[in-house]
Write a protein that holds these residues in place. Structure first.
Motif, PDB file in Angstrom:
ATOM      1  N   VAL A  90       0.856  -1.180   0.000  1.00 44.43           N
ATOM      2  CA  VAL A  90       0.000   0.000   0.000  1.00 44.43           C
ATOM      3  C   VAL A  90       0.902   1.243   0.000  1.00 44.43           C
ATOM      4  N   TYR A  91       0.701   2.108  -1.005  1.00 41.61           N
ATOM      5  CA  TYR A  91       1.480   3.332  -1.121  1.00 41.61           C
ATOM      6  C   TYR A  91       0.596   4.550  -0.876  1.00 41.61           C
ATOM      7  N   HIS A  92       1.164   5.543  -0.214  1.00 44.10           N
ATOM      8  CA  HIS A  92       0.486   6.828   0.004  1.00 44.10           C
ATOM      9  C   HIS A  92       1.186   7.853  -0.881  1.00 44.10           C
ATOM     10  N   SER A  93       0.462   8.478  -1.784  1.00 42.11           N
ATOM     11  CA  SER A  93       1.055   9.412  -2.736  1.00 42.11           C
ATOM     12  C   SER A  93       1.687  10.609  -2.026  1.00 42.11           C
ATOM     13  N   ASN A  94       2.874  10.999  -2.497  1.00 44.17           N
ATOM     14  CA  ASN A  94       3.545  12.187  -1.971  1.00 44.17           C
ATOM     15  C   ASN A  94       2.994  13.472  -2.579  1.00 44.17           C
ATOM     16  N   GLU A  95       2.374  13.334  -3.756  1.00 45.25           N
ATOM     17  CA  GLU A  95       1.875  14.506  -4.462  1.00 45.25           C
ATOM     18  C   GLU A  95       0.443  14.853  -4.060  1.00 45.25           C
ATOM     19  N   ASN A  96      -0.349  13.842  -3.790  1.00 46.27           N
ATOM     20  CA  ASN A  96      -1.749  14.060  -3.414  1.00 46.27           C
ATOM     21  C   ASN A  96      -2.028  13.297  -2.123  1.00 46.27           C
ATOM     22  N   PHE A  97      -2.277  14.010  -1.046  1.00 47.12           N
ATOM     23  CA  PHE A  97      -2.450  13.381   0.266  1.00 47.12           C
ATOM     24  C   PHE A  97      -3.576  12.352   0.259  1.00 47.12           C
ATOM     25  N   TYR A  98      -4.593  12.574  -0.563  1.00 43.96           N
ATOM     26  CA  TYR A  98      -5.768  11.705  -0.547  1.00 43.96           C
ATOM     27  C   TYR A  98      -5.716  10.605  -1.616  1.00 43.96           C
ATOM     28  N   GLU A  99      -4.548  10.388  -2.199  1.00 44.34           N
ATOM     29  CA  GLU A  99      -4.413   9.363  -3.224  1.00 44.34           C
ATOM     30  C   GLU A  99      -3.618   8.182  -2.680  1.00 44.34           C
ATOM     31  N   ILE A 100      -4.176   6.972  -2.860  1.00 48.70           N
ATOM     32  CA  ILE A 100      -3.557   5.743  -2.364  1.00 48.70           C
ATOM     33  C   ILE A 100      -3.414   4.766  -3.521  1.00 48.70           C
ATOM     34  N   PHE A 101      -2.253   4.120  -3.615  1.00 44.55           N
ATOM     35  CA  PHE A 101      -2.016   3.093  -4.619  1.00 44.55           C
ATOM     36  C   PHE A 101      -1.861   1.745  -3.914  1.00 44.55           C
ATOM     37  N   VAL A 102      -2.566   0.735  -4.408  1.00 46.05           N
ATOM     38  CA  VAL A 102      -2.485  -0.605  -3.831  1.00 46.05           C
ATOM     39  C   VAL A 102      -2.031  -1.576  -4.907  1.00 46.05           C
ATOM     40  N   TYR A 103      -0.906  -2.232  -4.651  1.00 49.11           N
ATOM     41  CA  TYR A 103      -0.384  -3.253  -5.567  1.00 49.11           C
ATOM     42  C   TYR A 103      -0.608  -4.630  -4.959  1.00 49.11           C
ATOM     43  N   VAL A 104      -1.186  -5.528  -5.756  1.00 49.89           N
ATOM     44  CA  VAL A 104      -1.403  -6.917  -5.338  1.00 49.89           C
ATOM     45  C   VAL A 104      -0.597  -7.815  -6.267  1.00 49.89           C
ATOM     46  N   GLY A 105       0.356  -8.545  -5.699  1.00 48.67           N
ATOM     47  CA  GLY A 105       1.271  -9.340  -6.515  1.00 48.67           C
ATOM     48  C   GLY A 105       0.708 -10.674  -6.945  1.00 48.67           C
ATOM     49  N   GLY A 106      -0.455 -10.663  -7.531  1.00 48.25           N
ATOM     50  CA  GLY A 106      -1.080 -11.883  -8.023  1.00 48.25           C
ATOM     51  C   GLY A 106      -2.169 -11.524  -9.018  1.00 48.25           C
ATOM     52  N   LYS A 107      -2.666 -12.535  -9.714  1.00 45.46           N
ATOM     53  CA  LYS A 107      -3.710 -12.291 -10.694  1.00 45.46           C
ATOM     54  C   LYS A 107      -5.027 -11.949 -10.007  1.00 45.46           C
ATOM     55  N   LYS A 108      -5.804 -11.144 -10.687  1.00 49.55           N
ATOM     56  CA  LYS A 108      -7.093 -10.722 -10.156  1.00 49.55           C
ATOM     57  C   LYS A 108      -8.073 -11.886 -10.195  1.00 49.55           C
ATOM     58  N   ASP A 109      -8.653 -12.222  -9.067  1.00 45.95           N
ATOM     59  CA  ASP A 109      -9.689 -13.255  -9.015  1.00 45.95           C
ATOM     60  C   ASP A 109     -10.857 -12.746  -8.181  1.00 45.95           C
ATOM     61  N   ARG A 110     -11.973 -13.427  -8.255  1.00 39.16           N
ATOM     62  CA  ARG A 110     -13.204 -12.925  -7.638  1.00 39.16           C
ATOM     63  C   ARG A 110     -13.079 -12.804  -6.119  1.00 39.16           C
TER      64      ARG A 110
END
Length: 231
Positions: A166-186
């Motif tokens: 989970v990343y918190h953007s340095n440029e926009n306080f209210y922007e969050i990036f979430v990386y999931v190291g696997g394929k998308k499943d239901r």
């Protein structure tokens, strides 16, 4: 069985003598659960059964000095003392009734399963196993006690979704990036959407990335050709 009092009541129900149950310090345990059963859905007790307990879940002040890493002596004495203290604590639990935290968790779980938080939340909770459910309910209680927190969301993601960042953007306080190291499943998608619904408040905006990490300047591992998600 999640708590000491459940173990003791279960033994009584089966006609097992209380001294036939031995409590011990758990070798491996969840930070969100008190009793570490060998099998997640275990309900039956056996005579002479050893029950591993995480003493720091509710009784840190009692056990904080008893199991310091450097303490190597008097292991049998400490084991016997641990068993004795846990028996007394379990008895106190039974006499005083359900703990307040457990009571609140049961109310929260009932509301979730009755659709008070929406049908998507109900579906998500129904997919969780016992450990995952305890983690979510503990997180919700923390949130009610301390207020909404990005740290709580990160804890929930770490506990419920493998290989995520989970990343918190340095440029926009209210922007969050979430990386999931696997394929998308239901199942994973439902879990994450549920966590976003319950633990991320407005006006935060969350961008999700599955399998391929987005590129970060200066971080070589994220700048590999054909392995980058553009954002």
């Amino acid at each position: 069985m999640n708590y000491l009092w459940e173990v003791l009541l279960g033994a009584r129900k089966q006609g097992i003598a209380e001294d036939g149950i031995r409590f011990t310090m758990a070798k491996e345990y969840s930070a969100y659960m008190e009793v570490s059963n060998q099998f997640l859905n275990q309900k039956e007790m056996e005579e002479g059964q050893v029950v591993e307990v995480n003493p720091y879940y509710r009784f840190y002040d009692i056990f904080k000095e008893l199991y310091q890493p450097e303490m190597k002596e008097y292991t049998r004495l400490r084991d016997s003392l641990t068993n004795l203290v846990f028996h007394q604590l379990a008895e106190n639990d039974v006499l005083s009734g359900m703990t307040r935290e457990e009571y609140y968790k049961k109310l929260l779980y009932r509301d979730l399963m009755e659709g008070a938080y929406g049908m998507e939340a109900r579906t998500a909770v129904g997919m969780l196993d016992r450990d995952e459910r305890e983690i979510v309910l503990s997180g919700l209680l923390r949130q009610y006690q301390t207020g909404s927190s990005l740290d709580i969301f990160k804890d929930m993601m770490e506990a419920l979704v493998p290989r995520n960042i989970v990343y918190h953007s340095n440029e926009n306080f209210y922007e969050i990036f979430v990386y999931v190291g696997g394929k998308k499943d239901r199942k994973t998608e439902i879990k994450i959407n549920f966590l976003l619904q319950m633990f991320i408040e407005l006006p935060y905006c969350v961008d999700l990335y599955y399998e391929h990490h987005f590129g970060i300047l200066g971080v070589e591992e994220t700048m590999r050709i054909d392995e980058i998600t553009l954002c």
